[in-house]
Structures are given as structure tokens and as C-alpha cells.
Motif scaffolding. Structure first.
Motif, short mmCIF file in Angstrom:
data_model
loop_
_atom_site.label_atom_id
_atom_site.label_comp_id
_atom_site.label_asym_id
_atom_site.label_seq_id
_atom_site.Cartn_x
_atom_site.Cartn_y
_atom_site.Cartn_z
N SER A 376 -10.31 -2.57 6.09
CA SER A 376 -10.08 -3.88 5.45
C SER A 376 -8.75 -3.48 5.07
O SER A 376 -8.27 -4.33 5.08
CB SER A 376 -10.76 -3.50 4.22
OG SER A 376 -10.60 -4.85 3.67
N TYR A 377 -8.22 -2.09 4.46
CA TYR A 377 -7.00 -1.81 4.36
C TYR A 377 -6.30 -2.51 5.52
O TYR A 377 -5.25 -3.19 5.63
CB TYR A 377 -6.72 -0.51 3.61
CG TYR A 377 -4.80 0.09 3.33
CD1 TYR A 377 -4.47 -1.42 2.32
CD2 TYR A 377 -4.44 0.19 4.84
CE1 TYR A 377 -3.48 -0.56 2.72
CE2 TYR A 377 -3.02 0.88 4.75
CZ TYR A 377 -2.30 0.49 3.54
OH TYR A 377 -0.59 -0.03 3.43
N LEU A 378 -6.30 -1.99 6.66
CA LEU A 378 -5.67 -1.49 8.12
C LEU A 378 -6.02 -3.53 8.39
O LEU A 378 -4.57 -3.26 9.01
CB LEU A 378 -6.16 -1.55 9.53
CG LEU A 378 -6.16 0.90 9.36
CD1 LEU A 378 -7.19 1.09 10.51
CD2 LEU A 378 -4.47 0.61 9.20
N ALA A 379 -6.47 -4.26 8.21
CA ALA A 379 -6.23 -5.69 8.18
C ALA A 379 -5.47 -6.51 7.34
O ALA A 379 -5.19 -7.92 7.60
CB ALA A 379 -8.05 -5.97 8.57
N SER A 380 -5.17 -5.83 6.23
CA SER A 380 -4.37 -6.91 5.33
C SER A 380 -2.74 -6.87 5.53
O SER A 380 -2.18 -6.55 6.37
CB SER A 380 -4.94 -5.92 3.62
OG SER A 380 -3.73 -4.69 4.10
N THR A 381 -2.24 -7.70 4.04
CA THR A 381 -0.94 -8.17 4.37
C THR A 381 -0.23 -7.05 3.78
O THR A 381 0.82 -6.38 4.27
CB THR A 381 -0.83 -9.43 3.48
OG1 THR A 381 -1.84 -10.34 3.87
CG2 THR A 381 -0.07 -9.25 3.27
N GLN A 382 -0.97 -6.33 3.23
CA GLN A 382 -0.63 -4.78 2.72
C GLN A 382 0.29 -4.09 3.37
O GLN A 382 1.21 -3.06 3.37
CB GLN A 382 -1.46 -3.93 1.91
CG GLN A 382 -1.31 -4.75 0.14
CD GLN A 382 -2.30 -5.66 -0.02
OE1 GLN A 382 -3.15 -5.96 1.11
NE2 GLN A 382 -2.67 -6.76 -0.93
N ALA A 383 -1.15 -3.26 4.49
CA ALA A 383 -0.48 -2.92 5.91
C ALA A 383 0.66 -3.70 6.41
O ALA A 383 1.26 -2.42 7.14
CB ALA A 383 -2.28 -2.26 6.91
N GLN A 384 0.48 -4.28 6.93
CA GLN A 384 1.42 -4.92 7.98
C GLN A 384 2.54 -5.07 7.13
O GLN A 384 3.58 -5.02 8.20
CB GLN A 384 1.12 -7.30 8.26
CG GLN A 384 -0.06 -6.22 8.81
CD GLN A 384 -0.35 -6.49 10.31
OE1 GLN A 384 0.45 -6.58 11.00
NE2 GLN A 384 -1.80 -5.46 10.79
#
Length: 480
Positions: A376-384
């Protein structure tokens, strides 16, 4: 160059043995293992993303990297020790993993984030000689890094010398490639060699031309194995490429067989100019003063090869030679197909593997839930956002988001990803046996273009022998 199978297997066994040893801890709070192909600066940037996840979640991770992801994962699965999460640099193994029930569906993990919708990949397992769907399509993978293809890079100052703006039609592109700049024939930056596998820069060309010459009507069936390799449309794509490069008349195409794509890209850099100054030469000189080139058909990941510090403004080099004024134009349509809005893209996709010792483990299993949080994190805006900060802005996504203050060239790439129709890289979708044969055929064609008919016949024979259940069916998608 590519490792031999024996070497790859040996290295894979050592790597997976290390993973297995770490899993012998009695305490079930061991790190999540994350496997990908990134090394060097890319590995450093991805580890920074994982560190941000650890700080946000309190869940430790351990990164394992290897260039031959497919081979290492196969060994890991056979040993019963797959990683918790793997990032695949090409998606052609996805269908096989889904068919074998080796991946965990991601429903409820990333599907609740509406912004992640363009990144989600849904597949249904396939079976039987016809490769018919065997169940409902579920989300099994998330695109976490996207490279824009179908673009041609150039130095704006050099193009001005040719007296022509960026081509908007194929005929204009052909005309540009026949002009001279500073008394030199306009050259393509051609490099077919690569550390992982050679030939893929050529497959990018063939795919791109087929898409812009015949459109998705033929491109999509070809990528899913429904269009013959010796069909008129596919043959025309090869011939169009050969005509543009003048493969029958010049040695440039053959020379590309021994040139890496990184070295070819450096040919786009300005030549150091002679001067009486004792200043040091530029840090990134052209690969060879006889290999100066003007046009490079390459994905957005190549920006780092042209301009290692993309956030810096162009400035004179120490020797007085002007810095590269980097820009790109999209691959022009070929004929009346109206394909100017279509772009090929390649994606690194994250998947979550099942525990082979307990493939039916419940949703509240601690290991499963921890891996779901990472997905879920890898797909998030935060990760990007974290990824962009650690790559000088070179990380792109299908999410359609970009910072307002982004560098001009990088903003143009992000804009293209937001507004164009995106089609998966064709060879990335093909089963491994087909993709490998395609890459090899490109190398043979550049050496002996007169063998085209026999090469296409050989590729067609391979297409008919690859099990139908292994072919992916991922369509071109409109902008996010």
C-alpha cells in the motif's frame, strides 16, 4: 553482458541461501524481504523509500538486489523461500505466477486508494490450450515506477543548426536524419548492448514503429500473441526501422551491436572544445569525438545519462563547450493512423508472494498484513514523493501527479504520462521465451538485414509454441 545460466543459477542460490538463513529466527518479527533489480544509485534511492516506510510503520525491511530477477525468483520459489515482496522490471512473468497461484491478491490493500487506480494491474488465472480465463480478474500487481518511451531526445542547439524544428511527421523525421550538422551527417545514438540483456533498445524501436504505424488495432493483438510475426504490419515495422537507419548501406547499425546504450547516449553530449585554458575537462565528455550523435530513441530513464544533475540549470562547461540543452519530441505518426497521442511505457511492478508453507493463510496473518502495508505504501503519493527527492526528480508514476516546481524537461515527461494514451512495452508483455527470441532477432537483423523474412518466420514458429496461458493481455489505457 548477460551472465551465463550456470553463473546466474549459482549467484541466485547464494542470494536465496542468505534469505533462508535470515528466516531461521525464532522470533516471528523478522524483516520483510524485498527483492528487486536495482543497484548503484537506483538501489540507494529505493532503500531511502524503504527507510521512509520503516519510519512511518515501524516495520523493518531488508533489500536484496540482483540483475536477473526472473531467474533468482524461480530459484527462490523452488526452494520454498520467495521474498515477501518483489519488484519486477518487466511484467512478462506475472501471468505465470498468477496461473500457479504464487501471488497474493491485493484487494483491500491498495485498492482503497482511488489515486492508485492507474497503477493497479488486474489479471485472471489462465489454463488450457487456449489460455482461457479460469476465475475472476483480481489485482495482483502495482506499478510503482514508470518510464516514458516513444520519445526521441536531442540537443536543441544542435537541431537549430539543422534548420528544422522538432519533427511532427515521420517524413520530417526521415528528412532530419538525412541532413548535416556542422558538416556531419545527422547520426542516431545507437547502442544495442546492455549488461542485463542485449537487443532490447532495438525491440523498443520495432514496438514503437508498429504502434505509430498500424495503431493499437494491430499492436495489442501482437503483444498478446494473436498477430503473426510475419504479418504485413509487423514486417512493415521492421522495414521502416531499417530504412530510417539505412541498415543496408551504412556501418552505424552494425557498430551498435558492440556499443552499450549508455555509451551511445553520451554521444549526445557536446564535444569538449579546445582552448588555451588549463581548466579541467567536463566530467561527462562524449564517448568519442567520432561518435557524436544527434538523436536518441530512448526511455525517460536515460535522462541521467545525458544530464546526471537534472535539477541544475544548463551552464558552460569548464572547457568552454556549451552544456546540453536537453529536449524530446514524441515519436511521430507514420501514415494516416492518428497515433500521435500514443506512448509506450515500461513499468517496475511490485507483487506480494504467498508463503508456500501456508498458501491459504488468513488475512490477519501478521506476515501477510505487514507485507500488505508495504504494498500500500509503495503505491502511495508519499512513496512517489520520497522517490523523486532521492532521484533528482527522475522517478515517474502513472498516478498523474507532479510537483509544480519540477524541472522543465521532467515536467514535460510527467505531462506526457498524464495526457497521453499509454501502451505497455510490447516485449515486456511477451512470455520470456518470445521476448528473448525477439531481442536476439534484432541483433541478427542489424548484422544481416537481408535475413528479415527468415527471422520473422523463426519468431512466428516460437509464437505458436509458447503456451497460450502464458501471454498477458494488458490493453492501452487512456490518461489518468
Amino acid at each position: 553482458m548477460k551472465h551465463s545460466t550456470r553463473t546466474a543459477l549459482a549467484m541466485a542460490t547464494v542470494l536465496i541461501a542468505g534469505v533462508a538463513l535470515s528466516g531461521c529466527s525464532v522470533e516471528p518479527t523478522e524483516e520483510l524481504t524485498v527483492f528487486a533489480s536495482w543497484a548503484g544509485d537506483e538501489e540507494v534511492a529505493f532503500k531511502a523509500v524503504l527507510k521512509d516506510f520503516e519510519e512511518r510503520s515501524g516495520i523493518p525491511t531488508r533489500y536484496q538486489g540482483h540483475r536477473d530477477v526472473s531467474q533468482v525468483l524461480q530459484v527462490a520459489i523452488e526452494r520454498g523461500r520467495p521474498p515477501d515482496v518483489a519488484v519486477l522490471p518487466r511484467v512478462n512473468d506475472l501471468q505465470r505466477y498468477v496461473n500457479a497461484d504464487q501471488l497474493v491478491p491485493l484487494e483491500g490493500a491498495v485498492t482503497t486508494d482511488p489515486g492508485a487506480a492507474p497503477q493497479l494491474i488486474k489479471l485472471a488465472p489462465k489454463s488450457g490450450p487456449a489460455g482461457a480465463p479460469d476465475g475472476h480478474a483480481l489485482t495482483y500487481a502495482v506499478s510503482i515506477a514508470t518510464s516514458l518511451k516513444s520519445v526521441i531526445w536531442y540537443d536543441t542547439k544542435q537541431l537549430e543548426k539543422a534548420g528544422q524544428g522538432p519533427p511532427t511527421t515521420w517524413n520530417e523525421l526521415v528528412g532530419l536524419s538525412q541532413r548535416k550538422i556542422d558538416d556531419e551527417q545527422v547520426r542516431w545514438c545507437l547502442g544495442m548492448s546492455s549488461q542485463s540483456v542485449s537487443g532490447w533498445p532495438g525491440t523498443d524501436w520495432i514496438e514503437d514503429i508498429l504502434l505509430h504505424q498500424s495503431g493499437p488495432t494491430f499492436y495489442e493483438p501482437w503483444t498478446r500473441g494473436d498477430l503473426a510475426w510475419n504479418s504485413p504490419q509487423v514486417k512493415a515495422a521492421w522495414e521502416t526501422w531499417g530504412s530510417l537507419l539505412r541498415v543496408s548501406a551504412e556501418g552505424t547499425a552494425r557498430a551498435s551491436l558492440y556499443t552499450t546504450f549508455e555509451t551511445a547516449a553520451k554521444g549526445l553530449l557536446p564535444r569538449p572544445e579546445a582552448s588555451g585554458s588549463s581548466a579541467s575537462p567536463p566530467a561527462e565528455p562524449a564517448a568519442s569525438d567520432s561518435r557524436r550523435c544527434h538523436l536518441d530513441h530512448q526511455g525517460s530513464f536515460a535522462i541521467s545519462k545525458y544530464r546526471p544533475k537534472p535539477s541544475a540549470q544548463p551552464s558552460p562547461t569548464a572547457s568552454g563547450s556549451p552544456a546540453l540543452s536537453l529536449a524530446f519530441f514524441p515519436t511521430p505518426p507514420i501514415g494516416p493512423t492518428g497515433t500521435s497521442a500514443f506512448s509506450e511505457v515500461s513499468d517496475d511492478v511490485a507483487v506480494m508472494f504467498r508463503d508456500p508453507k501456508d498458501p491459504e493463510r488468513a488475512k490477519d496473518s501478521k506476515g501477510t498484513e505487514r507485507a500488505r502495508k508495504l504494498m500500500s505504501y509503495l503505491a502511495s503519493t508519499q512513496a512517489q514523493t520520497e522517490w523523486r527527492e532521492h532521484t533528482d526528480g527522475l522517478a515517474f508514476s502513472r498516478r498523474g501527479e507532479a510537483p509544480a516546481d519540477q524541472d522543465g524537461v521532467l515536467a514535460a515527461v510527467a505531462q506526457r504520462l498524464r495526457t497521453g494514451t499509454l501502451c505497455w512495452d510490447g516485449s515486456d508483455l511477451m512470455p520470456a521465451a518470445m521476448a528473448t527470441a525477439f531481442e536476439r532477432a534484432v541483433l541478427v537483423y542489424l548484422e544481416a538485414p537481408e535475413r528479415l523474412d527468415s527471422l520473422l518466420l523463426e519468431l512466428e514458429k516460437i509464437r505458436t509454441t509458447v503456451p497460450r496461458a502464458e501471454w498477458l493481455n494488458l490493453m492501452c489505457v487512456p490518461p489518468a
